[in-house]
Design an enzyme around this catalytic site. Structure first.
Site, PDB file in Angstrom:
ATOM      1  CE  LYS A  11      46.627   1.203 -16.604  1.00 48.14           C
ATOM      2  NZ  LYS A  11      45.914   0.514 -17.707  1.00 48.14           N
ATOM      3  CE1 TYR A  51      41.521  -1.368 -15.142  1.00 48.65           C
ATOM      4  CE2 TYR A  51      43.405  -2.287 -13.987  1.00 48.65           C
ATOM      5  CZ  TYR A  51      42.849  -1.318 -14.800  1.00 48.65           C
ATOM      6  OH  TYR A  51      43.627  -0.289 -15.289  1.00 48.65           O
ATOM      7  CG  ASN A 114      47.094   1.137 -21.207  1.00 44.33           C
ATOM      8  OD1 ASN A 114      47.329   0.969 -20.029  1.00 44.33           O
ATOM      9  ND2 ASN A 114      45.870   1.066 -21.715  1.00 44.33           N
ATOM     10  CG  HIS A 117      42.885   3.702 -14.297  1.00 46.67           C
ATOM     11  ND1 HIS A 117      41.840   3.117 -14.965  1.00 46.67           N
ATOM     12  CD2 HIS A 117      42.321   4.385 -13.264  1.00 46.67           C
ATOM     13  CE1 HIS A 117      40.698   3.424 -14.348  1.00 46.67           C
ATOM     14  NE2 HIS A 117      40.972   4.197 -13.306  1.00 46.67           N
ATOM     15  CD  GLU A 128      38.200   3.863 -11.061  1.00 50.58           C
ATOM     16  OE1 GLU A 128      37.656   3.157 -11.905  1.00 50.58           O
ATOM     17  OE2 GLU A 128      38.914   4.856 -11.355  1.00 50.58           O
TER      18      GLU A 128
HETATM   19  P1  ATP Z   1      41.930   2.140 -17.895  1.00 46.91           P
HETATM   20  O1  ATP Z   1      40.654   1.573 -17.296  1.00 46.91           O
HETATM   21  O2  ATP Z   1      43.174   1.392 -17.453  1.00 46.91           O
HETATM   22  O3  ATP Z   1      42.022   3.612 -17.705  1.00 46.91           O
HETATM   23  P2  ATP Z   1      40.688   2.226 -20.472  1.00 46.91           P
HETATM   24  O4  ATP Z   1      39.500   2.752 -19.731  1.00 46.91           O
HETATM   25  O5  ATP Z   1      41.237   3.051 -21.580  1.00 46.91           O
HETATM   26  O6  ATP Z   1      41.875   1.934 -19.479  1.00 46.91           O
HETATM   27  P3  ATP Z   1      39.446  -0.371 -20.431  1.00 46.91           P
HETATM   28  O7  ATP Z   1      38.582  -0.853 -21.521  1.00 46.91           O
HETATM   29  O8  ATP Z   1      38.816   0.080 -19.136  1.00 46.91           O
HETATM   30  O9  ATP Z   1      40.379   0.783 -21.026  1.00 46.91           O
HETATM   31  O10 ATP Z   1      40.491  -1.509 -20.129  1.00 46.91           O
HETATM   32  C1  ATP Z   1      41.230  -1.519 -18.898  1.00 46.91           C
HETATM   33  C2  ATP Z   1      42.653  -1.919 -19.160  1.00 46.91           C
HETATM   34  O11 ATP Z   1      42.677  -3.270 -19.556  1.00 46.91           O
HETATM   35  C3  ATP Z   1      43.339  -1.152 -20.291  1.00 46.91           C
HETATM   36  O12 ATP Z   1      43.916   0.058 -19.888  1.00 46.91           O
HETATM   37  C4  ATP Z   1      44.403  -2.127 -20.706  1.00 46.91           C
HETATM   38  O13 ATP Z   1      45.540  -2.033 -19.842  1.00 46.91           O
HETATM   39  C5  ATP Z   1      43.730  -3.468 -20.506  1.00 46.91           C
HETATM   40  N1  ATP Z   1      43.147  -3.935 -21.760  1.00 46.91           N
HETATM   41  C6  ATP Z   1      41.985  -3.519 -22.330  1.00 46.91           C
HETATM   42  N2  ATP Z   1      41.747  -4.162 -23.468  1.00 46.91           N
HETATM   43  C7  ATP Z   1      42.789  -5.022 -23.625  1.00 46.91           C
HETATM   44  C8  ATP Z   1      43.126  -5.975 -24.616  1.00 46.91           C
HETATM   45  N3  ATP Z   1      42.348  -6.204 -25.680  1.00 46.91           N
HETATM   46  N4  ATP Z   1      44.279  -6.663 -24.441  1.00 46.91           N
HETATM   47  C9  ATP Z   1      45.065  -6.476 -23.362  1.00 46.91           C
HETATM   48  N5  ATP Z   1      44.794  -5.589 -22.395  1.00 46.91           N
HETATM   49  C10 ATP Z   1      43.679  -4.865 -22.525  1.00 46.91           C
HETATM   50 MG    MG Z   2      38.711   1.827 -18.010  1.00 44.32          MG
END
Ligand code: ATP
Ligand code: MG
Length: 140
Positions: A11, A51, A114, A117, A128
């Site tokens: 990211k 997303y 973070n 992904h 994806e």
């Molecule tokens: P990713 O899909 O990016 O691999 P993940 O599967 O661990 O991450 P998801 O629940 O799919 O988490 O959320 C997608 C992304 O949205 C997260 O990686 C984060 O960058 C963002 N995100 C999720 N929850 C929050 C939150 N509460 N506040 C801000 N950003 C968030």
């Molecule tokens: Mg995810």
């Protein structure tokens, strides 16, 4: 365990800090193989599609803004149980909750920024990968 492919994004917070190689090193150390990789600036439309499952969530706008704020590196990773293995080495979404030694514990700045992904299911991995790569781009 079956050989699988998963989709990864390094990211913008990580590319901004010149961490592409450090992340790739952790991926390769885990035994996963990077079988396709491209550095791109994704569009708002691409981020919204990618997303779309989170469209109704309060953080959606912030998430799209962040993912389009700088270059990302899109990747296909291959290996035994690649989907689960990559989720393990990424660590929890919130870096404060991620296990020691994981990519997010080591590099992530926050829940939003973070660093990486990884796909969360075989179905999502296939969709994806298809959003960013065609067959000839992937060399296993
Ligand atoms: P990713 O899909 O990016 O691999 P993940 O599967 O661990 O991450 P998801 O629940 O799919 O988490 O959320 C997608 C992304 O949205 C997260 O990686 C984060 O960058 C963002 N995100 C999720 N929850 C929050 C939150 N509460 N506040 C801000 N950003 C968030
Ligand atoms: Mg995810």
């Amino acid at each position: 365990m079956a050989t699988e492919r998963t989709f990864s994004i390094i990211k913008p917070d990580a590319t901004a800090r010149n961490l592409t190689g450090a992340v790739n090193s952790m991926i390769e150390q885990s035994g996963l193989r990077i079988v396709a990789q491209r550095r791109v600036r994704i569009t708002r439309e691409q981020a919204e599609t990618f997303y779309s499952v989170h469209r109704e969530r309060p953080f959606f706008g912030e998430l799209v803004q962040f993912m389009t704020s700088g270059p990302v590196v899109v990747q296909v990773l291959q290996g035994d149980g690649a989907i689960t293995k990559y989720r393990e080495i990424m660590g929890a979404t919130d870096p404060a909750k991620a296990a020691n030694g994981t990519i997010r514990k080591t590099f992530a700045r926050s829940m939003g920024e973070n660093s990486v992904h990884g796909s969360d299911s075989a179905e999502n991995a296939a969709a994806e990968i298809a959003q960013f790569f065609s067959g000839n781009d992937i060399v296993g």
